[in-house]
Scaffold this motif. Structure first.
Motif, PDB file in Angstrom:
ATOM      1  N   TYR A 193       6.267   2.529   7.340  1.00  0.00           N
ATOM      2  CA  TYR A 193       7.317   3.524   7.112  1.00  0.00           C
ATOM      3  C   TYR A 193       6.736   4.914   6.918  1.00  0.00           C
ATOM      4  CZ  TYR A 193      11.683   5.469   5.352  1.00  0.00           C
ATOM      5  OH  TYR A 193      12.809   6.233   5.198  1.00  0.00           O
ATOM      6  N   MET A 194       5.625   5.002   6.185  1.00  0.00           N
ATOM      7  CA  MET A 194       5.087   6.323   5.837  1.00  0.00           C
ATOM      8  C   MET A 194       3.997   6.771   6.808  1.00  0.00           C
ATOM      9  SD  MET A 194       6.865   7.140   3.252  1.00  0.00           S
ATOM     10  CE  MET A 194       6.059   8.603   2.592  1.00  0.00           C
ATOM     11  N   TYR A 195       3.762   5.992   7.888  1.00  0.00           N
ATOM     12  CA  TYR A 195       2.586   6.279   8.709  1.00  0.00           C
ATOM     13  C   TYR A 195       2.586   7.699   9.262  1.00  0.00           C
ATOM     14  CZ  TYR A 195      -1.595   5.032  11.195  1.00  0.00           C
ATOM     15  OH  TYR A 195      -2.897   4.969  11.606  1.00  0.00           O
ATOM     16  N   ALA A 196       3.764   8.189   9.581  1.00  0.00           N
ATOM     17  CA  ALA A 196       3.839   9.526  10.177  1.00  0.00           C
ATOM     18  C   ALA A 196       3.544  10.632   9.164  1.00  0.00           C
ATOM     19  CB  ALA A 196       5.218   9.730  10.799  1.00  0.00           C
ATOM     20  N   GLU A 197       3.694  10.306   7.875  1.00  0.00           N
ATOM     21  CA  GLU A 197       3.490  11.341   6.847  1.00  0.00           C
ATOM     22  C   GLU A 197       2.010  11.395   6.493  1.00  0.00           C
ATOM     23  OE1 GLU A 197       6.515  12.501   4.930  1.00  0.00           O
ATOM     24  OE2 GLU A 197       7.701  11.559   6.499  1.00  0.00           O
ATOM     25  N   LYS A 198       1.187  11.889   7.402  1.00  0.00           N
ATOM     26  CA  LYS A 198      -0.258  11.806   7.198  1.00  0.00           C
ATOM     27  C   LYS A 198      -0.705  12.514   5.933  1.00  0.00           C
ATOM     28  CE  LYS A 198      -1.520  10.664  11.799  1.00  0.00           C
ATOM     29  NZ  LYS A 198      -0.743   9.425  11.751  1.00  0.00           N
ATOM     30  N   LYS A 199      -0.090  13.654   5.637  1.00  0.00           N
ATOM     31  CA  LYS A 199      -0.544  14.460   4.511  1.00  0.00           C
ATOM     32  C   LYS A 199      -0.270  13.777   3.176  1.00  0.00           C
ATOM     33  CE  LYS A 199      -0.069  19.267   5.901  1.00  0.00           C
ATOM     34  NZ  LYS A 199       0.865  20.363   5.723  1.00  0.00           N
ATOM     35  N   ASP A 200       0.917  13.166   3.083  1.00  0.00           N
ATOM     36  CA  ASP A 200       1.337  12.639   1.788  1.00  0.00           C
ATOM     37  C   ASP A 200       1.078  11.151   1.645  1.00  0.00           C
ATOM     38  OD1 ASP A 200       2.230  15.071   0.928  1.00  0.00           O
ATOM     39  OD2 ASP A 200       4.145  14.849   1.951  1.00  0.00           O
ATOM     40  N   PHE A 201       0.385  10.566   2.623  1.00  0.00           N
ATOM     41  CA  PHE A 201       0.222   9.121   2.657  1.00  0.00           C
ATOM     42  C   PHE A 201      -0.437   8.587   1.389  1.00  0.00           C
ATOM     43  CE2 PHE A 201      -1.615   5.181   4.511  1.00  0.00           C
ATOM     44  CZ  PHE A 201      -0.455   4.657   5.036  1.00  0.00           C
ATOM     45  N   SER A 202      -1.574   9.206   0.996  1.00  0.00           N
ATOM     46  CA  SER A 202      -2.286   8.660  -0.156  1.00  0.00           C
ATOM     47  C   SER A 202      -1.538   8.957  -1.445  1.00  0.00           C
ATOM     48  CB  SER A 202      -3.707   9.208  -0.221  1.00  0.00           C
ATOM     49  OG  SER A 202      -3.699  10.591  -0.079  1.00  0.00           O
ATOM     50  N   ARG A 203      -0.863  10.105  -1.509  1.00  0.00           N
ATOM     51  CA  ARG A 203      -0.080  10.420  -2.706  1.00  0.00           C
ATOM     52  C   ARG A 203       1.004   9.361  -2.886  1.00  0.00           C
ATOM     53  NH1 ARG A 203       4.167  14.205  -3.966  1.00  0.00           N
ATOM     54  NH2 ARG A 203       4.430  14.708  -1.778  1.00  0.00           N
ATOM     55  N   PHE A 204       1.633   8.938  -1.780  1.00  0.00           N
ATOM     56  CA  PHE A 204       2.700   7.943  -1.856  1.00  0.00           C
ATOM     57  C   PHE A 204       2.176   6.629  -2.410  1.00  0.00           C
ATOM     58  CE2 PHE A 204       5.336   4.602   0.021  1.00  0.00           C
ATOM     59  CZ  PHE A 204       6.575   5.018  -0.387  1.00  0.00           C
ATOM     60  N   PHE A 205       1.035   6.174  -1.879  1.00  0.00           N
ATOM     61  CA  PHE A 205       0.512   4.893  -2.341  1.00  0.00           C
ATOM     62  C   PHE A 205       0.021   4.980  -3.786  1.00  0.00           C
ATOM     63  CE2 PHE A 205       0.896   3.583   1.963  1.00  0.00           C
ATOM     64  CZ  PHE A 205       1.130   2.235   1.853  1.00  0.00           C
ATOM     65  N   ALA A 206      -0.490   6.164  -4.158  1.00  0.00           N
ATOM     66  CA  ALA A 206      -0.905   6.332  -5.552  1.00  0.00           C
ATOM     67  C   ALA A 206       0.296   6.148  -6.468  1.00  0.00           C
ATOM     68  CB  ALA A 206      -1.521   7.716  -5.735  1.00  0.00           C
ATOM     69  N   TYR A 207       1.413   6.769  -6.129  1.00  0.00           N
ATOM     70  CA  TYR A 207       2.609   6.659  -6.978  1.00  0.00           C
ATOM     71  C   TYR A 207       3.119   5.224  -7.020  1.00  0.00           C
ATOM     72  CZ  TYR A 207       3.079  11.776  -6.977  1.00  0.00           C
ATOM     73  OH  TYR A 207       2.887  13.107  -7.137  1.00  0.00           O
ATOM     74  N   LEU A 208       3.080   4.538  -5.855  1.00  0.00           N
ATOM     75  CA  LEU A 208       3.562   3.155  -5.833  1.00  0.00           C
ATOM     76  C   LEU A 208       2.731   2.299  -6.780  1.00  0.00           C
ATOM     77  CD1 LEU A 208       4.492   2.002  -2.220  1.00  0.00           C
ATOM     78  CD2 LEU A 208       5.993   2.619  -4.080  1.00  0.00           C
ATOM     79  N   ASN A 209       1.411   2.486  -6.762  1.00  0.00           N
ATOM     80  CA  ASN A 209       0.557   1.706  -7.656  1.00  0.00           C
ATOM     81  C   ASN A 209       0.805   2.070  -9.109  1.00  0.00           C
ATOM     82  OD1 ASN A 209      -0.585   0.182  -5.725  1.00  0.00           O
ATOM     83  ND2 ASN A 209      -2.603   1.104  -5.813  1.00  0.00           N
ATOM     84  N   LEU A 210       1.062   3.353  -9.358  1.00  0.00           N
ATOM     85  CA  LEU A 210       1.389   3.772 -10.718  1.00  0.00           C
ATOM     86  C   LEU A 210       2.648   3.051 -11.176  1.00  0.00           C
ATOM     87  CD1 LEU A 210       0.941   5.668 -13.146  1.00  0.00           C
ATOM     88  CD2 LEU A 210       2.439   7.289 -12.012  1.00  0.00           C
ATOM     89  N   PHE A 211       3.601   2.925 -10.270  1.00  0.00           N
ATOM     90  CA  PHE A 211       4.831   2.224 -10.622  1.00  0.00           C
ATOM     91  C   PHE A 211       4.555   0.768 -10.969  1.00  0.00           C
ATOM     92  CE2 PHE A 211       8.169  -0.665  -9.367  1.00  0.00           C
ATOM     93  CZ  PHE A 211       9.132  -0.298 -10.272  1.00  0.00           C
ATOM     94  N   ILE A 212       3.749   0.107 -10.133  1.00  0.00           N
ATOM     95  CA  ILE A 212       3.444  -1.306 -10.399  1.00  0.00           C
ATOM     96  C   ILE A 212       2.769  -1.447 -11.758  1.00  0.00           C
ATOM     97  CG2 ILE A 212       2.063  -3.281  -9.628  1.00  0.00           C
ATOM     98  CD1 ILE A 212       4.308  -2.871  -7.760  1.00  0.00           C
ATOM     99  N   PHE A 213       1.850  -0.521 -12.046  1.00  0.00           N
ATOM    100  CA  PHE A 213       1.148  -0.531 -13.338  1.00  0.00           C
ATOM    101  C   PHE A 213       2.147  -0.447 -14.494  1.00  0.00           C
ATOM    102  CE2 PHE A 213      -0.690   2.168 -16.731  1.00  0.00           C
ATOM    103  CZ  PHE A 213      -1.668   1.300 -17.184  1.00  0.00           C
ATOM    104  N   ALA A 214       3.052   0.523 -14.406  1.00  0.00           N
ATOM    105  CA  ALA A 214       4.002   0.717 -15.505  1.00  0.00           C
ATOM    106  C   ALA A 214       4.972  -0.450 -15.609  1.00  0.00           C
ATOM    107  CB  ALA A 214       4.765   2.026 -15.293  1.00  0.00           C
ATOM    108  N   MET A 215       5.418  -0.955 -14.453  1.00  0.00           N
ATOM    109  CA  MET A 215       6.406  -2.033 -14.471  1.00  0.00           C
ATOM    110  C   MET A 215       5.787  -3.317 -15.038  1.00  0.00           C
ATOM    111  SD  MET A 215       9.617  -2.425 -13.609  1.00  0.00           S
ATOM    112  CE  MET A 215      10.586  -3.873 -13.985  1.00  0.00           C
ATOM    113  N   LEU A 216       4.524  -3.561 -14.694  1.00  0.00           N
ATOM    114  CA  LEU A 216       3.860  -4.747 -15.246  1.00  0.00           C
ATOM    115  C   LEU A 216       3.745  -4.634 -16.763  1.00  0.00           C
ATOM    116  CD1 LEU A 216       1.063  -5.682 -12.699  1.00  0.00           C
ATOM    117  CD2 LEU A 216       3.085  -6.980 -13.304  1.00  0.00           C
ATOM    118  N   HIS A 217       3.457  -3.409 -17.263  1.00  0.00           N
ATOM    119  CA  HIS A 217       3.384  -3.262 -18.709  1.00  0.00           C
ATOM    120  C   HIS A 217       4.752  -3.435 -19.341  1.00  0.00           C
ATOM    121  CE1 HIS A 217      -0.749  -2.046 -18.215  1.00  0.00           C
ATOM    122  NE2 HIS A 217      -0.877  -2.204 -19.503  1.00  0.00           N
ATOM    123  N   LEU A 218       5.780  -2.969 -18.634  1.00  0.00           N
ATOM    124  CA  LEU A 218       7.137  -3.136 -19.160  1.00  0.00           C
ATOM    125  C   LEU A 218       7.429  -4.610 -19.397  1.00  0.00           C
ATOM    126  CD1 LEU A 218      10.226  -1.249 -17.712  1.00  0.00           C
ATOM    127  CD2 LEU A 218      10.413  -3.486 -18.707  1.00  0.00           C
TER     128      LEU A 218
END
Lengths: 101, 666
Positions: free
Chosen positions: B113-138
């Motif tokens: 889905y995000m492949y075309a967004e070359k600039k923001d690609f890593s920022r997106f995955f960083a946020y997704l992992n941050l979400f998983i981290f927080a949700m697991l702690h929840l």
């Protein structure tokens, strides 16, 4: 003939007041230095008077010290006046207001 | 061993966040396979660990020492201390499976889905992992403070991902709206936590649960606590009256909508109620309120979803509506049914969102259903998957949504405090759900019209340099997770076969009865036993028959209007009959809030600025400054620079001192 001490005190107070007025009101620096000398000498006179009145030599010794310091003070004061005159071409204190800055 | 593994599972997503975050800082076009590798590892590793633990431990029969362990003492202030630790039991492992499992599928999907967004690609995955981290702690934390930490963490990740498109004002505004609506809920949640601490003297789950298994607390007090805790759930899980942020949150990329705003984060409120089940089971009035708020939310947002034209908005209101179902279940004490629906909803709603994301990508980021139509011939697989999701959500027998929704409706019907009313609201919602989801399908995939041609023209005109015209192909890494989710949507319901079929308690209900067996040693079903009537078998048959019937009726209405009748939604400005206009404009709730809350707040802000700040505060400070200047000016006049003036001051000072010395005192 002994002069009453109170008259001498009165004389020295008048002399001292003349000196103060001279310092405060005159604009010429040399006159101001002269006024300071008047004040010093009025004090000297008072010293002598009391020295005699109490038959105590300390007062007369003190007068000698004051005269020595007055001489030194006049020398330094006049030197400053010369220095001021060189810089300001004037010895009128109204022209010399560098202390304000 | 288990403890090390769990700790590792909890912190690996953070490592993924840090690595991808650094990559996004370093270069504008990071290596995309590296970034997606890190991102996927950050969620796949916890998933593998939780799977390993599930198969190697007897989750239902862990001792208390096995369930909770402490990593370190987090804060310690004399009498009050909080440990940082994790809890492993049937409930947390259930949530961990959903979070990491669905999370993994959505990470894979996001690569495409995000492949075309070359600039923001890593920022997106960083946020997704941050979400998983927080949700697991929840879900995995061993006390309410860690739950709250995760609660705020997922809020942050949600905010960052809603406003992911930082250049768009609408996205930034939607992020702020989500954050503020959640703040209101959080305030209530905190108060609930404090009150609970007052009662139990601990915030650690083992302590709370043990307390309730021994003591019985006055229902009045528990009602208050339950209401405050529920306010937190209202904010996070988008119930009336704080649901308004969730539809706007669709400004984020579609995988985010699927993961955070459908499958996991918004169900945190449901999880919290299950976690603190003894509190809610001891608070019958608060639970009744929760059931009614849930039912109202379900019905209200389903009504709004009827006329929406943005494909993601329909699904967003549908999510709000399904969350309402879950709270209805939690409110009537059917915790197993609520958690069951949480799971099946995670499957089919993620499927629907991700499929709609595939449509959106295929149509160059077009989201308006009025510009779609006849896409079946271009996107056959996606259309089939979308149909599976739609059948699952509408409650057609055989797929997962049918089992969980039917269980909730049956449980609601048996509720003593107005069960038939709740059932009626739920049933009407089911009818509307079936209608709007099939309306979505017909408008998007089937009805013939010139929409696609229109799209092609549009893109020829404005994107002449673009190599692709018309419908883009969908890559395999977007399709594969969809297929898995479709299989789960079909099969996920079989863990909860209804009583009517098996003549036993549904498997998932007895699972949660065992897991949540705390309230004075009773399971939720036993504890809420007296809240309920007990239906006869023929009643159960009628209930099930009716719920199947409404699903079919909803489908038929949508079919007749949109497929046979070829109706299309009108353009924005067009005149609508009043009932459509109310639904289309979301019952003017945003406008109502604008009028009731925002306008007075703005007035207050203006008053504070123009009167209090400018007039009172500024003038006071100016006056103080002016007084100081005047005093300064007065004293400055003494500094004339004339020596005789200074001599006068000396003389006056000396005279003054002389008078003191001679006169003794003044």
């Amino acid at each position: 003939m002994e002069i009453e001490i109170i008259r001498i005190i009165f004389l020295t107070v008048v002399l001292f007041s003349i000196g103060i007025l001279g310092v405060l009101t005159r604009r010429n620096i040399i006159v101001m230095i002269m006024s300071v000398e008047i004040m010093l000498n009025s004090v000297n006179l008072l010293f002598i008077a009391f020295s005699r009145y109490f038959q105590d030599l300390n007062g007369e010794v003190m007068v000698l010290f004051v005269m020595a310091i007055a001489a030194a003070e006049a020398a330094v004061g006049l030197a400053i006046v010369i220095a001021l005159h060189r810089n300001y071409h004037s010895i009128d204190i109204m022209d010399i207001k560098a202390l304000k800055e | 061993m288990e403890k090390t593994l769990i700790t590792l599972a909890m912190w690996l997503p953070l490592a993924g966040f840090v690595l991808n975050g650094l990559l996004s800082l370093r270069s504008k076009t990071a290596n995309q396979s590296l970034v997606s590798g890190i991102g996927i590892a950050g969620v796949l590793a916890p998933f593998a660990i939780f799977a390993y633990l599930t198969f190697n431990l007897d989750i239902l029969h862990l001792t208390e020492e096995m369930k909770e362990f402490v990593l370190f003492s987090w804060m310690n202030t004399g009498t009050f201390s909080i440990d940082f630790g994790y809890r492993l039991d049937g409930l947390t492992i259930f949530m961990a499976w959903i979070v990491t499992g669905i999370g993994f599928l959505i990470h894979v999907y996001s690569i495409g889905y995000m492949y075309a967004e070359k600039k923001d690609f890593s920022r997106f995955f960083a946020y997704l992992n941050l979400f998983i981290f927080a949700m697991l702690h929840l879900v995995m934390g061993n006390n309410l403070v860690i739950l709250f930490l995760g609660w705020e963490g997922v809020g942050l990740a949600s905010y960052l991902l809603i406003g992911f498109d930082v250049h768009k004002d609408s996205a930034a505004d939607a992020g702020k709206k989500a954050f503020i609506a959640n703040r209101i809920g959080d305030a209530g949640f905190l108060i609930g936590m404090f009150l609970l601490y007052q009662v139990t003297g601990t915030l650690q789950y083992s302590g709370i649960l043990e307390f309730f298994s021994v003591h019985s607390v006055a229902a009045d007090l528990l009602n208050v606590i339950a209401v405050f805790l529920f306010i937190g759930a209202v904010g996070k899980s988008a119930q009336i009256p704080l649901y308004v942020w969730l539809p706007d949150a669709m400004a984020g990329p579609t995988p985010v909508s699927a993961l955070i705003h459908a499958a996991t984060m918004v169900t945190a409120g449901v999880f919290m109620i299950a976690r603190l089940s003894p509190v809610f089971l001891g608070a019958p009035e608060a639970s009744t309120m929760i059931a009614y708020i849930g039912a109202s939310t379900a019905l209200f947002s389903a009504l709004i979803a009827l006329t929406q034209t943005d494909i993601k908005k329909v699904l967003a209101y549908s999510t709000v509506s399904q969350l309402g179902y879950m709270f209805m279940a939690m409110g009537v004490g059917a915790y197993g049914a609520g958690m069951f629906h949480l799971m099946t909803h995670a499957f089919f709603k993620a499927l629907l969102f991700l499929s709609s994301g595939a449509v959106i990508i295929a149509l160059h980021h077009e989201q308006d259903m009025r510009r779609m139509g006849g896409l079946f011939k271009h996107l056959k697989l996606i259309a089939v998957l979308f149909w599976i999701g739609a059948i699952a959500i509408s409650g057609v027998p055989g797929l997962s949504g049918f089992f969980s929704k039917d269980m909730i409706l049956e449980q609601a019907y048996t509720f003593k405090n107005g069960g038939p009313v709740l059932f009626g609201m739920g049933l009407l919602t089911a009818l509307l759900t079936s209608f709007y989801v099939f309306r979505l399908i017909f408008l998007t995939f089937h009805t013939r019209h010139d929409g696609v041609a229109d799209m092609e023209h549009h893109h020829d005109d404005h994107h002449g340099h673009d190599d692709h015209h018309g419908v883009l192909p969908v890559s395999w890494n977007m399709k594969a997770p969809l297929v898995v989710l479709a299989l789960l949507s079909i099969g996920g319901g079989y863990v909860g076969l209804p009583h009517l079929f098996t003549h036993e308690t549904p498997a998932i209900v007895s699972y949660f009865d065992k897991v949540l067996e705390y309230s004075e040693g009773k399971s939720p079903s036993e504890a809420s036993h007296e809240w309920k009537n007990h239906p006869t078998e023929s009643e159960e048959q009628v209930l099930m028959g009716v719920s199947i019937l409404v699903a079919v009726i909803g489908f038929l209405i949508a079919f007749l209007i949109y497929q046979k009748g070829n109706a299309r939604p009108q353009p924005d400005g067009a005149a609508r009959p009043f009932y459509q206009a109310w639904s289309y404009n979301k019952f003017y709730v945003d406008e109502l809030y604008e009028f009731l809350i925002l306008r007075p707040m703005k007035k207050l802000a203006e008053f504070s600025y123009k009167i209090v700040d400018v007039k009172i505060i500024d003038n006071t400070l100016d006056a103080i400054a002016a007084a100081l200047v005047a005093i300064g000016n007065f004293f400055r006049s003494f500094q004339s620079g004339v020596i005789s003036d200074y001599a006068l001051y000396i003389f006056l000072g000396m005279s003054f001192l002389g008078m003191i010395l001679i006169g003794g005192v003044i």
